[in-house]
Design an enzyme around this catalytic site. Structure first.
Site, PDB file in Angstrom:
ATOM      1  N   HIS A  92       0.832  -1.211   0.000  1.00  0.00           N
ATOM      2  CA  HIS A  92       0.000   0.000   0.000  1.00  0.00           C
ATOM      3  C   HIS A  92       0.866   1.261   0.000  1.00  0.00           C
ATOM      4  O   HIS A  92       0.872   2.023  -0.954  1.00  0.00           O
ATOM      5  CB  HIS A  92      -0.953  -0.021   1.206  1.00  0.00           C
ATOM      6  CG  HIS A  92      -1.817   1.193   1.289  1.00  0.00           C
ATOM      7  ND1 HIS A  92      -2.028   1.884   2.459  1.00  0.00           N
ATOM      8  CD2 HIS A  92      -2.506   1.858   0.330  1.00  0.00           C
ATOM      9  CE1 HIS A  92      -2.825   2.920   2.216  1.00  0.00           C
ATOM     10  NE2 HIS A  92      -3.129   2.924   0.930  1.00  0.00           N
ATOM     11  N   HIS A 109      -2.072   0.744   8.249  1.00  0.00           N
ATOM     12  CA  HIS A 109      -3.507   0.791   7.950  1.00  0.00           C
ATOM     13  C   HIS A 109      -4.129  -0.604   8.018  1.00  0.00           C
ATOM     14  O   HIS A 109      -5.179  -0.846   7.467  1.00  0.00           O
ATOM     15  CB  HIS A 109      -3.742   1.407   6.561  1.00  0.00           C
ATOM     16  CG  HIS A 109      -3.002   2.697   6.343  1.00  0.00           C
ATOM     17  ND1 HIS A 109      -1.908   2.799   5.506  1.00  0.00           N
ATOM     18  CD2 HIS A 109      -3.171   3.922   6.896  1.00  0.00           C
ATOM     19  CE1 HIS A 109      -1.443   4.055   5.539  1.00  0.00           C
ATOM     20  NE2 HIS A 109      -2.184   4.741   6.377  1.00  0.00           N
TER      21      HIS A 109
HETATM   22  S1  FES Z   1       0.916   1.072   4.360  1.00  0.00           S
HETATM   23 FE1  FES Z   1       0.194  -0.928   4.799  1.00  0.00          FE
HETATM   24  S2  FES Z   1      -1.948  -0.759   4.713  1.00  0.00           S
HETATM   25 FE2  FES Z   1      -1.221   1.231   4.306  1.00  0.00          FE
END
Ligand code: FES
Length: 163
Positions: A92, A109
Site C-alpha cells: 500500500h 492501515h
Molecule cells: S501502508 Fe500498509 S496498509 Fe497502508
C-alpha cells in the site's frame, strides 16, 4: 533430436556448476533481463513453526521475512511445502509488515496478507499482494536459497537495481 556429445555434456555441466558455485542460479527478472542472485537465507533445520526470520533480498535495502507455516503454502519449500518468504514492505504505502498468527499484518492501515496463498491481501487498503520470494530448498544440507521475487517490491520500478 541430435545426440549430444560427451564434450557438449561436460560443457553444459560445467556451466551449470559455475552458475551454482558463483551464486548465479537465480531467475531472470523480466523487467530488466538481469539475473537474480541466489542467496542462502536460512536452514530448514533451524526454523520453528510461526517464528519469523528477517533477512534482506535482493539487496540490503529490501527487508524480507522467512517463516515456516503450520500448513502447506503456495510456493512453499521443504518436505511439507510450508516454508515461505515475503517482502516485509506493505504494497500500500511501504510500511513494514510483520508476521503474526499465520498472517502478515501492516501496522499503518492494517492490511493483512495470507502467506499460504501467495501473500493475497484479504483485508485493508492494499490493492496488491505481498511480493513473494522464489525459494529453493537443498534437501541434503537443509539450506534455503532466495532466487527471485514474484511481484514488485514496494517503491521500485524494478526489483533489481539498474546500474
Ligand atoms: S501502508 Fe500498509 S496498509 Fe497502508
Amino acid at each position: 533430436m541430435a545426440p549430444i556429445s560427451r564434450r557438449q555434456f561436460l560443457q553444459g555441466s560445467s556451466a551449470s556448476m559455475a552458475l551454482a558455485l558463483f551464486g548465479l542460479a537465480g531467475r531472470v527478472d523480466a523487467a530488466t533481463g538481469k539475473r537474480y542472485p541466489s542467496v542462502k537465507i536460512g536452514n530448514i533445520r533451524e526454523l520453528k513453526v510461526g517464528e519469523p526470520v528477517p533477512f534482506t533480498y535482493p539487496d540490503s535495502s529490501s527487508p524480507c521475512t522467512l517463516v515456516m507455516l503450520d500448513q502447506t503454502a503456495i510456493g512453499g519449500v521443504g518436505n511439507l511445502k510450508n516454508v515461505v518468504a515475503f517482502s516485509s514492505l506493505c504494497p500500500h504505502m511501504g510500511c513494514p509488515v510483520s508476521y503474526s498468527k499465520g498472517r502478515f499484518v501492516c501496522g499503518c492501515h492494517y492490511s493483512m496478507f495470507d502467506p499460504s496463498k501467495n501473500g493475497q491481501t484479504y483485508q485493508g487498503l492494499a490493492s496488491q499482494w505481498l511480493a513473494q520470494l522464489i525459494l529453493r530448498h537443498d534437501s541434503a544440507s537443509g539450506n534455503i536459497y532466495a532466487e527471485g521475487i514474484e511481484g514488485l517490491v514496494y517503491g521500485r520500478i524494478s526489483n533489481l537495481k539498474v546500474s
